[in-house]
Write an enzyme that holds these catalytic residues in place. Sequence first.
Site, PDB file in Angstrom:
ATOM      1  N   ASN A 119      19.175  29.002 -91.249  1.00 25.66           N
ATOM      2  CA  ASN A 119      19.852  28.466 -90.061  1.00 25.66           C
ATOM      3  C   ASN A 119      20.907  27.497 -90.608  1.00 25.66           C
ATOM      4  O   ASN A 119      20.692  26.302 -90.692  1.00 25.66           O
ATOM      5  CB  ASN A 119      18.861  27.745 -89.147  1.00 25.66           C
ATOM      6  CG  ASN A 119      17.788  28.699 -88.628  1.00 25.66           C
ATOM      7  OD1 ASN A 119      18.093  29.817 -88.222  1.00 25.66           O
ATOM      8  ND2 ASN A 119      16.536  28.275 -88.659  1.00 25.66           N
TER       9      ASN A 119
ATOM     10  N   GLU B 187      17.549  34.681 -83.293  1.00 24.42           N
ATOM     11  CA  GLU B 187      17.181  33.343 -82.831  1.00 24.42           C
ATOM     12  C   GLU B 187      18.412  32.461 -82.594  1.00 24.42           C
ATOM     13  O   GLU B 187      18.457  31.306 -82.995  1.00 24.42           O
ATOM     14  CB  GLU B 187      16.230  32.678 -83.836  1.00 24.42           C
ATOM     15  CG  GLU B 187      14.944  33.438 -84.024  1.00 24.42           C
ATOM     16  CD  GLU B 187      13.899  32.714 -84.868  1.00 24.42           C
ATOM     17  OE1 GLU B 187      12.713  32.800 -84.500  1.00 24.42           O
ATOM     18  OE2 GLU B 187      14.260  32.078 -85.859  1.00 24.42           O
TER      19      GLU B 187
ATOM     20  N   ASP C 297       6.176  37.667 -87.756  1.00 24.96           N
ATOM     21  CA  ASP C 297       6.736  36.465 -88.367  1.00 24.96           C
ATOM     22  C   ASP C 297       5.726  35.717 -89.229  1.00 24.96           C
ATOM     23  O   ASP C 297       5.218  34.681 -88.808  1.00 24.96           O
ATOM     24  CB  ASP C 297       7.243  35.528 -87.254  1.00 24.96           C
ATOM     25  CG  ASP C 297       8.077  34.389 -87.808  1.00 24.96           C
ATOM     26  OD1 ASP C 297       8.326  34.381 -89.013  1.00 24.96           O
ATOM     27  OD2 ASP C 297       8.493  33.526 -87.016  1.00 24.96           O
TER      28      ASP C 297
ATOM     29  N   GLU D 104       3.771  27.652 -92.891  1.00 27.39           N
ATOM     30  CA  GLU D 104       4.101  27.379 -91.492  1.00 27.39           C
ATOM     31  C   GLU D 104       2.979  27.800 -90.551  1.00 27.39           C
ATOM     32  O   GLU D 104       2.674  27.097 -89.585  1.00 27.39           O
ATOM     33  CB  GLU D 104       5.390  28.129 -91.129  1.00 27.39           C
ATOM     34  CG  GLU D 104       5.765  28.049 -89.669  1.00 27.39           C
ATOM     35  CD  GLU D 104       7.053  28.809 -89.346  1.00 27.39           C
ATOM     36  OE1 GLU D 104       7.659  29.393 -90.266  1.00 27.39           O
ATOM     37  OE2 GLU D 104       7.446  28.794 -88.166  1.00 27.39           O
TER      38      GLU D 104
HETATM   39  C1  BDP Z   1      10.305  31.447 -88.261  1.00 30.65           C
HETATM   40  C2  BDP Z   1      10.458  29.972 -88.323  1.00 30.65           C
HETATM   41  C3  BDP Z   1      11.868  29.522 -88.107  1.00 30.65           C
HETATM   42  C4  BDP Z   1      12.799  30.319 -89.024  1.00 30.65           C
HETATM   43  C5  BDP Z   1      12.602  31.786 -88.799  1.00 30.65           C
HETATM   44  C6  BDP Z   1      13.410  32.645 -89.761  1.00 30.65           C
HETATM   45  O1  BDP Z   1       9.637  29.387 -87.333  1.00 30.65           O
HETATM   46  O2  BDP Z   1      11.922  28.139 -88.367  1.00 30.65           O
HETATM   47  O3  BDP Z   1      14.121  29.951 -88.802  1.00 30.65           O
HETATM   48  O4  BDP Z   1      11.261  32.126 -89.009  1.00 30.65           O
HETATM   49  O5  BDP Z   1      12.804  33.221 -90.655  1.00 30.65           O
HETATM   50  O6  BDP Z   1       9.070  31.748 -88.846  1.00 30.65           O
HETATM   51  O7  BDP Z   1      14.622  32.762 -89.643  1.00 30.65           O
END
Ligand code: BDP
Length: 695
Positions: free
Chosen positions: A216, A297, A370, A398
């Site tokens: 990000n 996202e 995820d 996470e």
């Molecule tokens: C998710 C996370 C997020 C990440 C996203 C990603 O919660 O913070 O930006 O993956 O991989 O697991 O882009």
Amino acid sequence: MRGKSWKAPFAVVAAAFLALLPSQTAQAEDGYDLWLRYAPLEGAALERLQAFNPVVHFDSATPDSETTDIAIAELERGLASMLARPLADDGQGKIALHCADPALPADGSFRLAGAADAVTLLAGSDLGCLYGTYALLRELAQGADPRSLNIASAPAMPLRMLNHWDNPDGHVERGYAGRSIFDWWHLPQRMDERMIDYARANASIGINAVAVNNVNARAFMLEARYIEKLARLADAWRPYGIRVFLSARFSAPRDIGGLPTADPLDPAVRAWWKAKADEIYAAIPDFGGFLVKANSEGQPGPQDYGRTHADGANMLAEALGERGTVIWRAFVYSEFDETDRHAQAYAEFVPLDGQFAENVIVQVKNGAIDFQPREPFHPMFGAMPHTRLMLEAQITKEYLGFASHLAFLAPMWEEVLRADTGHGATVAEVTSPVGMAGVANTGSDRNWSGSDFDQANWYAFGRLAWDPTLSSETIAREWAAQTFSRAPAFLDSVVPMMLGSREAVVNYMTPLGLAHLMGTGHHYGPAPWVCDLERPEWNPCYYHRADANGIGFDRTESGTNALAQYAPAIAAQWADPASTDPIWLLWFHRVSWDHPMPSGRSLWAELVHRYDSGVAAVDAMADSWANLAPFVDARRHRAVTENLAIQANEARWWRDASLAYWQSVNGRELPAGTPAPAHTLDYYRSLTFPEAPGN
Ligand code: BDP
């Protein structure tokens, strides 16, 4: 630097003993030294190394490079530390480096061969000698006899990469080990010594690429001032064989370039990226390339302009040319797409197979949702034979209890690497020609990873990317021996504990194929009741679909049919609950609470049983660890004990809150003899954690 006089064939390295004993001699162990402690040997292993009496030699063809210097210094440091004395100038046991052997490729491959009075290290490059050095020290640190070493090693995967989700302001997204280790504010003028220790740790396990910033991404990290900062890091890491990559924000031409668009087919946009790449290569000639999260996202991407992922990736690939690689992430799902999130990446990418430029890699998470505690392998693996696919794993935990839960992740990665895609290859075979990326778990904490045992996950990631055929057990054993103690009684207890730890987490958090039941935003703790978030697929209730009749996500033909994205043989196996391994049951099927399980229990009783076994496994880990106090320094022993106490509490919390919720849905009693949740469902629902880390 190595002096000129040392260029004579097989010159003896007359190095001073530079106070290189590990820090534990001066102060309590604090984990900073990671697996590179080189703790003094004892017993037979010490006697053997003393009798061998090592001294470091190198031949005249060995390149006079910083990398060679680092290898030699590391050998001296490690050997002296394990012997607890400086190396003798007149040592008899030659550690003989030949780092320019034309018979070996220059990709880091090496050979180690022991004999009565020598260990020969052959490599096709100075980097191969560095990797061979770490392999030699790893073996000796486990007590191996130098005379009987016989190792031929080559990296299975060309790209062995860490992805840091570190922001330029020092916050680490999903980081549980403090602040970012990258001090962008003071770079390039000031560089923390930790950047060298970091490179050394990576080199010791074969990691050769680092994306320094969050996917990000902030566009300003492509500005000249950041290129200068990055160049300082690239210079420092180059001798350790590490190439730097940048996460690039797709809209950068608009954000910082003054252009009205970031459309990948717009000539001005293409010219902007080309000029940007030229600017970066002028400062960093071996710049690795860009890592890109696009149209996922809320991140910008080519689809904002009606273009495809291939259009976007190929535009960047053209800007880099032969100099570098675009790593384009397949973790995409759209807030405007109603289809099963599981199916979205495949649907977007597989039709583009064959359209990506040669220097594009598509990076695919291990599973389709995820980084959950357990996911079946991503159906994209094997389904894009004309595209270079790379595996993305998450080292930072996470979804597995942050840094305070002990969960050794090698078994999880082993599970995905060995999975048969049904397309004639395992996931390891599909990805080995390309590489593996791990989302880093490093931070400013003294122990780097937020806990002593989380260091094992960084270590295991590097080892598996080098050799995906290594077993979790081998990795656990070598890590624990180097990190804590090589005593067999210690290893025989700690290794099984590590090997079972991830399964324990699966059981107390998301048993039987459940997934995505964690708290909103921060992802801390259980929240299966959440069902009111704006987008359906953000809600735990979207994933578990529990009601009075049953539980689970039907991904078969009668449901979303995401299963059809797997190769026919795999899909067939998972199409029927009876032939589906219980570990995936609720991932693919919605079944009644009375569904008979292979154990003879009903689904409901089996679920309760799994939660209980997860909790019991954590208690057993705490007991084992308590018994290991004699083998571990007091400070690190206590730190692990404290974490295990947190984990024991939180495992109960996951179990109790989940059961309280399932009972509220199914109205069922717990099986006889099973303890009731400690609190009411309302209590669990009332808990909030606005300050949870990593969010
Ligand atoms: C998710 C996370 C997020 C990440 C996203 C990603 O919660 O913070 O930006 O993956 O991989 O697991 O882009």
